[in-house]
Design a protein around this motif. Structure first.
Motif, PDB file in Angstrom:
ATOM      1  N   ASP A  90      31.619 -56.310-107.580  1.00  0.00           N
ATOM      2  CA  ASP A  90      31.386 -56.839-106.242  1.00  0.00           C
ATOM      3  C   ASP A  90      31.931 -55.831-105.247  1.00  0.00           C
ATOM      4  N   ASN A  91      31.075 -55.353-104.373  1.00  0.00           N
ATOM      5  CA  ASN A  91      31.462 -54.381-103.349  1.00  0.00           C
ATOM      6  C   ASN A  91      31.524 -55.074-102.004  1.00  0.00           C
ATOM      7  N   ILE A  92      32.646 -54.915-101.315  1.00  0.00           N
ATOM      8  CA  ILE A  92      32.754 -55.347 -99.928  1.00  0.00           C
ATOM      9  C   ILE A  92      32.663 -54.089 -99.082  1.00  0.00           C
ATOM     10  N   PHE A  93      31.806 -54.105 -98.091  1.00  0.00           N
ATOM     11  CA  PHE A  93      31.640 -52.969 -97.195  1.00  0.00           C
ATOM     12  C   PHE A  93      32.419 -53.245 -95.918  1.00  0.00           C
ATOM     13  N   TRP A  94      33.069 -52.208 -95.426  1.00  0.00           N
ATOM     14  CA  TRP A  94      33.961 -52.318 -94.278  1.00  0.00           C
ATOM     15  C   TRP A  94      33.479 -51.406 -93.163  1.00  0.00           C
ATOM     16  N   LYS A 110      27.854 -56.649-101.524  1.00  0.00           N
ATOM     17  CA  LYS A 110      26.753 -56.544-102.482  1.00  0.00           C
ATOM     18  C   LYS A 110      27.319 -56.682-103.887  1.00  0.00           C
ATOM     19  N   ALA A 111      26.749 -57.602-104.661  1.00  0.00           N
ATOM     20  CA  ALA A 111      27.108 -57.761-106.068  1.00  0.00           C
ATOM     21  C   ALA A 111      26.171 -56.901-106.900  1.00  0.00           C
ATOM     22  N   ARG A 115      22.342 -53.128-115.195  1.00  0.00           N
ATOM     23  CA  ARG A 115      21.072 -52.451-114.930  1.00  0.00           C
ATOM     24  C   ARG A 115      20.808 -52.176-113.448  1.00  0.00           C
ATOM     25  N   ASP A 116      21.730 -52.571-112.556  1.00  0.00           N
ATOM     26  CA  ASP A 116      21.555 -52.282-111.130  1.00  0.00           C
ATOM     27  C   ASP A 116      22.014 -50.857-110.823  1.00  0.00           C
ATOM     28  N   PRO A 131      34.858 -59.320-110.776  1.00  0.00           N
ATOM     29  CA  PRO A 131      35.222 -60.730-110.662  1.00  0.00           C
ATOM     30  C   PRO A 131      35.150 -61.513-111.975  1.00  0.00           C
ATOM     31  N   ILE A 132      34.737 -60.859-113.054  1.00  0.00           N
ATOM     32  CA  ILE A 132      34.525 -61.588-114.303  1.00  0.00           C
ATOM     33  C   ILE A 132      35.702 -61.402-115.270  1.00  0.00           C
ATOM     34  N   PRO A 133      35.811 -62.251-116.282  1.00  0.00           N
ATOM     35  CA  PRO A 133      36.968 -62.200-117.197  1.00  0.00           C
ATOM     36  C   PRO A 133      36.801 -61.230-118.369  1.00  0.00           C
TER      37      PRO A 133
END
Length: 190
Positions: A90-94, A110-111, A115-116, A131-133
């Motif tokens: 998960d990317n937070i843009f500032w 943007k998550a 394959r992205d 964010p995942i375990p």
């Protein structure tokens, strides 16, 4: 079958292009078959930064994010591409706050999933969270020497004030996250 030498050669061949689209296509092709890519570079087993290629004009990293690991807001001051082959980022843009020198505020997100492939511009400031375990693996490609801290910044997580980027500290954060992950994994197995 993923061939690291060919991947690097294909990326280097795109360097003279004005557009980053050809480089993004090379990265997208590599992450389109995660199993082949992992056979070529290894499956993630711990958090870390693996340098796949480093030169003045191109750095290719295999970033392995520990569960719930966070990277502080930072800039690159060079074009960057992210190709996800397992897990999620998960990317937070500032953006810089007008009238408050050195401070930033969140401006978007943007998550990225398996394959992205995503392209980040020269002036992008972003933070990253897994964010995942479980471990997340991503190929990060930079149009320059990622480890040269000249003119790069990161922002304090509490005050959001700008400070100098320290690549050694960034790598240590992966090692610290890996220790926490290993400790937590040990507790789960008991």
């Amino acid at each position: 079958m993923f061939d690291l030498d060919q991947f690097i050669a294909d990326l280097r061949a795109t360097l003279p292009e004005k557009s980053r689209q050809p480089m993004k296509e090379v990265v997208a092709r590599a992450v389109s078959d995660p199993a082949a890519l992992m056979r070529g570079i290894g499956e993630p087993d711990k958090a870390g930064v693996q340098v796949l290629h480093r030169s003045l004009e191109l750095t290719v990293l295999n970033l392995l994010w520990a569960p719930r690991q966070i990277a502080l807001p930072h800039d690159h001051r060079m074009p960057a591409l992210i190709g996800m082959y397992t897990g999620r980022e998960d990317n937070i843009f500032w953006r810089r706050l007008p009238g408050s020198p050195g401070r930033v505020e969140a401006a978007g997100a943007k998550a990225l999933c398996e394959r992205d492939a995503a392209s980040l511009g020269h002036d992008i400031i972003h933070s990253v969270t897994n964010p995942i375990p479980r471990l997340t693996g991503a190929i990060h490609v930079y149009g320059g020497d990622f480890f040269d801290p000249a003119h790069r910044s990161e922002w304090d997580p509490e005050t959001l004030l700008e400070g100098p980027f320290d690549p050694e500290r960034a790598v240590r954060r992966f090692e610290e996250a890996n220790a926490i992950f290993a400790n937590g994994r040990g507790r789960q197995e008991q």
